[in-house]
Each structure stands twice: as structure tokens, then as C-alpha cells.
Design a protein around this motif. Sequence first.
Motif, PDB file in Angstrom:
ATOM      1  N   THR A   1       0.826  -1.188   0.116  1.00  0.00           N
ATOM      2  CA  THR A   1       0.103   0.252   0.029  1.00  0.00           C
ATOM      3  C   THR A   1       0.925   1.295  -0.030  1.00  0.00           C
ATOM      4  OG1 THR A   1      -1.726  -1.214   1.165  1.00  0.00           O
ATOM      5  CG2 THR A   1      -1.772   1.291   1.167  1.00  0.00           C
ATOM      6  N   LEU A   2       1.891   1.329   0.651  1.00  0.00           N
ATOM      7  CA  LEU A   2       2.750   2.484   0.885  1.00  0.00           C
ATOM      8  C   LEU A   2       3.437   2.589  -0.402  1.00  0.00           C
ATOM      9  CD1 LEU A   2       3.944   4.683   2.892  1.00  0.00           C
ATOM     10  CD2 LEU A   2       5.776   3.046   3.387  1.00  0.00           C
ATOM     11  N   TYR A   3       4.016   1.497  -1.052  1.00  0.00           N
ATOM     12  CA  TYR A   3       4.897   1.731  -2.291  1.00  0.00           C
ATOM     13  C   TYR A   3       4.145   1.987  -3.319  1.00  0.00           C
ATOM     14  CZ  TYR A   3       8.255   0.446  -6.072  1.00  0.00           C
ATOM     15  OH  TYR A   3       8.983   0.791  -6.922  1.00  0.00           O
ATOM     16  N   ALA A   4       2.747   1.743  -3.445  1.00  0.00           N
ATOM     17  CA  ALA A   4       1.858   2.250  -4.552  1.00  0.00           C
ATOM     18  C   ALA A   4       1.630   3.638  -4.598  1.00  0.00           C
ATOM     19  CB  ALA A   4       0.748   1.488  -4.267  1.00  0.00           C
ATOM     20  N   THR A   5       1.819   4.284  -3.639  1.00  0.00           N
ATOM     21  CA  THR A   5       1.837   5.861  -3.777  1.00  0.00           C
ATOM     22  C   THR A   5       2.889   6.592  -3.888  1.00  0.00           C
ATOM     23  OG1 THR A   5       2.571   6.055  -1.148  1.00  0.00           O
ATOM     24  CG2 THR A   5       0.296   5.691  -1.625  1.00  0.00           C
TER      25      THR A   5
END
Length: 169
Positions: free
Chosen positions: A123-127
Motif C-alpha cells: 500500500t505504501l509503495y503504491a503511492t
Amino acid sequence: MPHRGRVCHGRASPGLIRCPGGLRTRPARGGTECDRDTRLLAALDHLVQRSPVRDRVDPQRLGVMGHSMGGGAISAAQRRPSLKAAVPFAPASFSPDLSNVQVPTMVMGARDDGTVTPSLRDTLYATLPAGTEGAFVELSSGGHAFPTRGNSNVTRRVIPMFDGGAASR
């Protein structure tokens, strides 16, 4: 601890300097937030401005690494976009959004980390913005403490990040 020397040598031999600094994992007395990003950036400033090795440090090739909640690496990258690289190990964030990160960033974690789970890292990397160079590394094992054990899988992947770039998305 015998393995620490090997890890430090492995990172120092290609020209990397490791600056452990007693970074706090909890807020300072009376503080409300962790200050690891501030301490990382202060360590870099000291390294290039006042340290005995400052004449051997290229101020255009500075980067940060940090463990657990990214050890401040994410916030440091957000605050100083001139950094060459950021490598948050087992990153989580109070504000899970990397949309304003411009620094090449490698997010790394272990599949069996029960503290910062793969879904939190995903989730973090997707941002991370599409225009920001990035890499996502998930180790098959190692738990939450994977970068603290002289893990050659970590070293082998991190050094290229600080030497010019991450793997493509």
C-alpha cells in the motif's frame, strides 16, 4: 558482535559511509513525534560540514537508510529531495503516502514480517509517484529485524541503489 564488522565493511568498501547515531525510536521527552528524520539529516549535515572525513564525502551523493517505520528515511526523503537515494527497511508511516517523494526510493521488507506486513508495504509503495525511480524488494524470510543481522541479501540489493539507481518498477 562479529557480523557487524562484515556488514559495515561491505557497505563501506564501495564508498558508503555508515553513520549509526543512536537514533530514537520513541519521541524525545516532551516530544510528540519521532525525530529520526531530523537526526538522519543532521548526521548527513555533520558528515559534509564538520566531520573529520568531510573532504572525502561527495555532498551530491548522499542518501539515507532506516529500519522500522523506515527509520526516518521516508520523512528525510520528503524533507530533502536532493538526496540520491532512500531505503526504508520495514517501512510504515503515520501518513501512508509517498506522493511527494522525489528521491529514488527502495522499499524493502521481509515476507514473514508480522510488524510491517507485506500488505502495508504494498500500500505504501503504491503511492510513490510514477515519475520517481523506485524499487520494491520483498525478502522471503528474516522477520522484522532482517536488516540487523548482517543479511547479504540486503547488502547486495542496497549498494546498487546508492551507486546510481534502483531497479525499474
